[in-house]
Design a protein around this motif. Structure first.
Motif, PDB file in Angstrom:
ATOM      1  N   PRO A 103       4.922  39.687-106.869  1.00  0.00           N
ATOM      2  CA  PRO A 103       6.038  40.212-107.778  1.00  0.00           C
ATOM      3  C   PRO A 103       5.261  40.933-109.144  1.00  0.00           C
ATOM      4  CG  PRO A 103       5.917  37.950-107.612  1.00  0.00           C
ATOM      5  CD  PRO A 103       4.993  38.401-106.557  1.00  0.00           C
ATOM      6  N   VAL A 120       5.598  41.851-101.683  1.00  0.00           N
ATOM      7  CA  VAL A 120       4.766  42.231-102.330  1.00  0.00           C
ATOM      8  C   VAL A 120       4.305  41.209-103.349  1.00  0.00           C
ATOM      9  CG1 VAL A 120       5.443  44.502-102.017  1.00  0.00           C
ATOM     10  CG2 VAL A 120       6.218  43.215-104.213  1.00  0.00           C
ATOM     11  N   GLY A 146      10.246  43.887-101.671  1.00  0.00           N
ATOM     12  CA  GLY A 146       9.015  44.840-101.755  1.00  0.00           C
ATOM     13  C   GLY A 146       8.620  45.657-100.775  1.00  0.00           C
TER      14      GLY A 146
HETATM   15  C1  DX5 Z   1       8.809  43.252-107.515  1.00  0.00           C
HETATM   16  C2  DX5 Z   1      10.315  43.389-107.556  1.00  0.00           C
HETATM   17  C3  DX5 Z   1      11.005  44.160-106.657  1.00  0.00           C
HETATM   18  C4  DX5 Z   1      10.674  45.727-106.549  1.00  0.00           C
HETATM   19  C5  DX5 Z   1      11.026  46.179-105.629  1.00  0.00           C
HETATM   20  O1  DX5 Z   1       8.232  42.382-108.068  1.00  0.00           O
HETATM   21  O2  DX5 Z   1      10.752  42.080-107.579  1.00  0.00           O
HETATM   22  O3  DX5 Z   1      12.332  44.070-106.616  1.00  0.00           O
HETATM   23  O4  DX5 Z   1      11.691  46.360-107.696  1.00  0.00           O
HETATM   24  O5  DX5 Z   1      10.446  47.669-105.610  1.00  0.00           O
HETATM   25  P1  DX5 Z   1      10.064  48.440-104.160  1.00  0.00           P
HETATM   26  O6  DX5 Z   1      11.018  48.550-103.247  1.00  0.00           O
HETATM   27  O7  DX5 Z   1       9.657  49.804-104.924  1.00  0.00           O
HETATM   28  O8  DX5 Z   1       8.859  47.672-103.695  1.00  0.00           O
END
Ligand code: DX5
Ligand code: ZN
Length: 223
Positions: free
Chosen positions: A142, A140, A175
């Motif tokens: 960040p 994802v 992510g």
């Molecule tokens: C996003 C973070 C992730 C996030 C993941 O920038 O680095 O570590 O906490 O959360 P989920 O699993 O909900 O995508």
């Protein structure tokens, strides 16, 4: 913990006002606690300053995997290693001297990891492969938990796995990891999984960590 699969729950979506209790829920089943450090500069969100993060590192019963989403991270990364983080991840986009920073992290006995955002190619960082303990391929953008897993990053995970070859380097994805997406990431070559909302929004967070590990292990056995 079991085999070559590591589950590292992110506390980004846990209740920050009672973090000790949140960590205690998953401590016995987690390989690391993933600590997302955001400075509101490198990413448009803020989580912990160094002093707060140091206290979390010192009191956690589980080793801390610190994911630094912080601008100008070179010196701060070494400070996190000195504060006792078991693993420190720097972003390639935020580091001036990658080699010196990785060395500085390791000089305090921590594992040193390099992360890339979705828009950053991994090929530019091949020269550091001999100095890295873990690559983090972001699945994802960040900044926030609870976003949708970017399946389009699996090609990058595959290329990173090829780049790693037989070296004992871990390959983490972060992510949108859940019971629905973890197998796709295992099949692409990831072995270390951050899961934030999947764990902390589950009715039983510890059971979810166990279920994620089982799902990953079973798809590793039967790809
Ligand atoms: C996003 C973070 C992730 C996030 C993941 O920038 O680095 O570590 O906490 O959360 P989920 O699993 O909900 O995508
Ligand atoms: Zn993270």
């Amino acid at each position: 913990m079991s085999g070559h699969i590591r589950i590292t729950p992110s506390i980004l979506n846990a209740d920050f006002s009672r973090l000790d209790q949140e960590i205690a829920k998953i401590a016995s089943v987690s390989d690391f606690i993933h600590l997302d450090v955001m400075d509101n500069i490198f990413v448009p969100n803020f989580t912990f300053d160094f002093s707060t993060a140091s206290k979390i590192i010192a009191s956690s019963p589980v080793p801390i995997d610190a994911h630094l989403m912080v601008a100008d991270v070179d010196q701060i990364a070494i400070d996190y290693a000195e504060a006792g983080a078991a693993s420190v991840t720097i972003h390639a986009e935020a580091t001036t001297n990658i080699s010196a920073t990785l060395k500085g992290i390791k000089s305090h006995g921590a594992r040193a990891a390099l992360a890339v955002k979705p828009g950053t190619a991994i090929e530019g960082y091949e020269e550091f492969v001999g100095e890295i303990d873990m690559f983090l391929i972001m699945t994802v953008e960040p900044g926030f938990g609870g976003q949708k897993f970017m399946e389009s990053m699996m090609e990058k995970v595959r290329r990173t796995r090829e780049m790693i070859g037989s070296r004992p380097i871990w390959l983490q994805v972060d992510g949108g990891i859940s019971l629905e997406t973890i197998e796709i990431a295992v099949e692409a070559g990831a072995d270390t999984f951050v899961a934030g909302s999947a764990v902390f929004k589950a009715e039983d967070p510890a059971q979810m960590v166990i279920a994620l590990r089982e799902r990953a292990l079973s798809s590793k056995l039967h790809p």
